[in-house]
Design an enzyme around this catalytic site. Structure first.
Site, mmCIF file in Angstrom:
data_model
loop_
_atom_site.group_PDB
_atom_site.id
_atom_site.type_symbol
_atom_site.label_atom_id
_atom_site.label_comp_id
_atom_site.label_asym_id
_atom_site.label_seq_id
_atom_site.Cartn_x
_atom_site.Cartn_y
_atom_site.Cartn_z
ATOM 1 N N HIS A 186 3.043 7.149 6.030
ATOM 2 C CA HIS A 186 3.291 5.755 6.401
ATOM 3 C C HIS A 186 3.202 4.837 5.186
ATOM 4 O O HIS A 186 2.792 5.262 4.109
ATOM 5 C CB HIS A 186 2.311 5.313 7.491
ATOM 6 C CG HIS A 186 0.880 5.576 7.164
ATOM 7 N ND1 HIS A 186 0.296 6.808 7.356
ATOM 8 C CD2 HIS A 186 -0.099 4.793 6.652
ATOM 9 C CE1 HIS A 186 -0.980 6.761 6.989
ATOM 10 N NE2 HIS A 186 -1.246 5.554 6.549
ATOM 11 N N GLU A 222 -5.627 6.749 11.526
ATOM 12 C CA GLU A 222 -5.780 5.377 11.017
ATOM 13 C C GLU A 222 -5.492 4.375 12.118
ATOM 14 O O GLU A 222 -4.423 4.392 12.719
ATOM 15 C CB GLU A 222 -4.832 5.149 9.843
ATOM 16 C CG GLU A 222 -4.730 3.690 9.384
ATOM 17 C CD GLU A 222 -3.838 3.527 8.166
ATOM 18 O OE1 GLU A 222 -3.894 4.407 7.283
ATOM 19 O OE2 GLU A 222 -3.082 2.544 8.109
ATOM 20 N N HIS A 238 1.993 7.057 1.777
ATOM 21 C CA HIS A 238 0.885 8.015 1.739
ATOM 22 C C HIS A 238 0.633 8.602 3.120
ATOM 23 O O HIS A 238 1.208 8.153 4.117
ATOM 24 C CB HIS A 238 -0.384 7.329 1.224
ATOM 25 C CG HIS A 238 -0.989 6.374 2.211
ATOM 26 N ND1 HIS A 238 -0.505 5.100 2.419
ATOM 27 C CD2 HIS A 238 -2.036 6.509 3.071
ATOM 28 C CE1 HIS A 238 -1.226 4.502 3.344
ATOM 29 N NE2 HIS A 238 -2.156 5.325 3.776
ATOM 30 N N GLU A 244 -10.548 5.698 1.324
ATOM 31 C CA GLU A 244 -9.197 5.256 0.977
ATOM 32 C C GLU A 244 -8.796 5.721 -0.416
ATOM 33 O O GLU A 244 -7.623 5.673 -0.782
ATOM 34 C CB GLU A 244 -9.121 3.731 1.044
ATOM 35 C CG GLU A 244 -8.565 3.182 2.342
ATOM 36 C CD GLU A 244 -7.063 3.419 2.473
ATOM 37 O OE1 GLU A 244 -6.700 4.331 3.243
ATOM 38 O OE2 GLU A 244 -6.279 2.724 1.822
ATOM 39 N N ARG A 262 0.910 -1.157 0.000
ATOM 40 C CA ARG A 262 0.000 0.000 0.000
ATOM 41 C C ARG A 262 0.932 1.185 0.000
ATOM 42 O O ARG A 262 1.662 1.412 0.956
ATOM 43 C CB ARG A 262 -0.892 -0.025 1.240
ATOM 44 C CG ARG A 262 -1.702 1.243 1.489
ATOM 45 C CD ARG A 262 -2.771 1.450 0.429
ATOM 46 N NE ARG A 262 -3.636 2.584 0.802
ATOM 47 C CZ ARG A 262 -3.418 3.849 0.411
ATOM 48 N NH1 ARG A 262 -2.382 4.139 -0.357
ATOM 49 N NH2 ARG A 262 -4.240 4.801 0.787
ATOM 50 N N HIS A 289 -2.866 10.968 5.269
ATOM 51 C CA HIS A 289 -4.254 11.438 5.126
ATOM 52 C C HIS A 289 -4.662 12.264 6.328
ATOM 53 O O HIS A 289 -3.921 12.363 7.312
ATOM 54 C CB HIS A 289 -5.220 10.278 4.901
ATOM 55 C CG HIS A 289 -4.848 9.016 5.627
ATOM 56 N ND1 HIS A 289 -4.979 8.874 6.970
ATOM 57 C CD2 HIS A 289 -4.307 7.843 5.157
ATOM 58 C CE1 HIS A 289 -4.571 7.657 7.313
ATOM 59 N NE2 HIS A 289 -4.144 7.015 6.245
HETATM 60 MN MN MN Z 1 -3.176 5.088 5.606
#
Ligand code: MN
Ligand code: MN
Length: 399
Positions: A153, A114, A108, A176, A105, A110
């Site tokens: 992360h 999380e 990124h 997401e 993943r 946000h």
């Molecule tokens: Mn995340």
């Protein structure tokens, strides 16, 4: 002709044929003679034939990840439950994600916090904070991680089979699909600005992705120690936590593990309880004085009635992969209605877990008053436990 079936035939009813569950209760109702979605109705028994005590209208409080769109990418997939899927769930949103061995993943960050619970497999997770302090760890089934808002992360599946996990964000609108991605950032800035920023000739950036990656296949990294960077030292509050290794609070019929900022200090925006219920056992009648509850069912079958005040209550059924939701202060219980253990998570957008037990409230209120309120024998009230029993056993276990 109306077919009669027992009111309490909760389990073992066939899902097909003339013996299928019918909306018939205590001589009221009638059988379904039109089209039926029998598998769905078998999952929603308490909607097809609600308990007689259910009354009034409540927003939907159940969603299954099976009904969410799955975004398939090289090496993995993701599906989410946001206010789009479950409109009542304004305080939190969830994502179920799979990363095959080596799949990433991508790097990124946000706006939401999380929180994650590892469902299966293993992952390597990394983060760096604003002071150049670093975090890298390998997590497995039953472990948690927490990344504060804005902290960048990465997640990667490791081991033989990668990882699957549940993510919960402290914003029901969080998607997401709208995170700040490293590849997207670099694709959306003037190339000469990127080159200047890194002090490179532009030619070094010739092969960077033109679009976001989100999830991409890479190779399984080496040992954790060899993968570490140090920077200004480790983050002061570690971003992972071994929830399943916590000593549970044990009760007859089940157990509860609570993880909030008291034992996982980094997790200032999310608190959680992992509840295990034996068949017939029940998470006691309670409510939460500090916010909405977002639930995820890991295994088993359960039902929950939500009491919304104003003579309104409704019962919902759950199984593995389902999401439940309870708005602030609404009373509820969760009962194992299957023949196997139930495991589910209660998650809160809060720094602490707290609940009010109906039994404890009654036991600690002047007994004469409680007896008068419910027209009970005073001796019954005197015998109520003042200690909190978060889980109560099945009725058979008591007799
Ligand atoms: Mn995340
Ligand atoms: Mn609860």
């Amino acid at each position: 002709m109306t077919q009669q079936t027992p009111d309490d035939a909760r389990t073992n009813s066939p899902t097909t044929g003339s013996d299928a569950l019918q909306p018939i209760r205590s001589g009221e109702g009638a059988n379904i003679i039109g089209p039926r979605n029998l598998t769905r109705e078998a999952e929603d028994r308490d909607l097809v034939r609600p308990p007689k005590t259910d009354k009034g209208s409540l927003p939907n409080m159940r969603w299954s990840f099976a009904d969410s769109h799955t975004r398939i990418e090289p090496g993995g997939w993701a599906r989410e439950t946001t206010v789009r899927e479950l409109p009542i769930a304004t305080a939190m949103a969830g994502v179920n994600m799979r990363l095959d061995a080596g799949a990433v993943r991508e790097l990124h960050w946000h706006k939401a916090a999380e929180w994650s619970y590892v469902l299966k497999g293993q992952a390597r997770i990394t983060a760096v904070d604003g002071d150049g302090r670093t975090f890298q760890d390998d997590v497995g089934e039953g472990d948690l991680w927490y990344f504060p808002p804005g902290i960048p992360h990465s997640l990667q599946g490791i081991g033989d089979d990668g990882v699957e996990f549940l993510l919960v964000f402290d914003d029901g609108n969080f998607s997401e699909d709208n995170t700040f991605l490293l590849s997207d950032l670099c694709a959306r800035l003037p190339r000469e600005v990127l080159a200047k920023n890194f002090g490179w000739p532009e030619a070094n950036l010739a092969d960077i992705p033109k679009e976001e990656l989100y999830i991409f296949q890479s190779t399984v990294p080496g040992a954790l120690d060899a993968d570490r960077t140090t920077g200004a030292g480790p983050v002061p509050q570690w971003f992972s936590h071994r929830m399943m290794t916590q000593e549970p609070q044990c009760f007859q019929g089940g157990s509860v593990r609570i993880t909030d900022s008291q034992n996982f200090p980094a997790s200032t925006n999310i608190a959680a309880a992992l509840v295990e219920l034996e068949p017939g056992a029940m998470r006691e009648i309670h409510w939460h004085p500090n916010g909405d509850e977002w639930q995820y069912y890991i295994e088993g079958q359960a039902r929950m009635t939500v009491f919304a005040s104003g003579s309104i209550s409704r019962t919902f059924d759950f199984q593995a992969g389902d999401v439940g939701y309870v708005p602030f202060a609404m009373a509820h219980y969760v009962e194992n209605t299957g023949t196997t253990p139930v495991r589910f998570l209660e998650v809160f957008a809060s720094d602490r877990f707290t609940d009010v037990s109906l039994t404890q409230w009654m036991a600690l209120t002047p007994h004469e008053l409680v007896a008068a309120n419910l027209n009970l024998d005073r001796n019954l009230v005197d015998a109520m436990p003042t200690q909190k029993y978060s889980v109560v056993p099945s009725s058979e276990a008591l007799s």
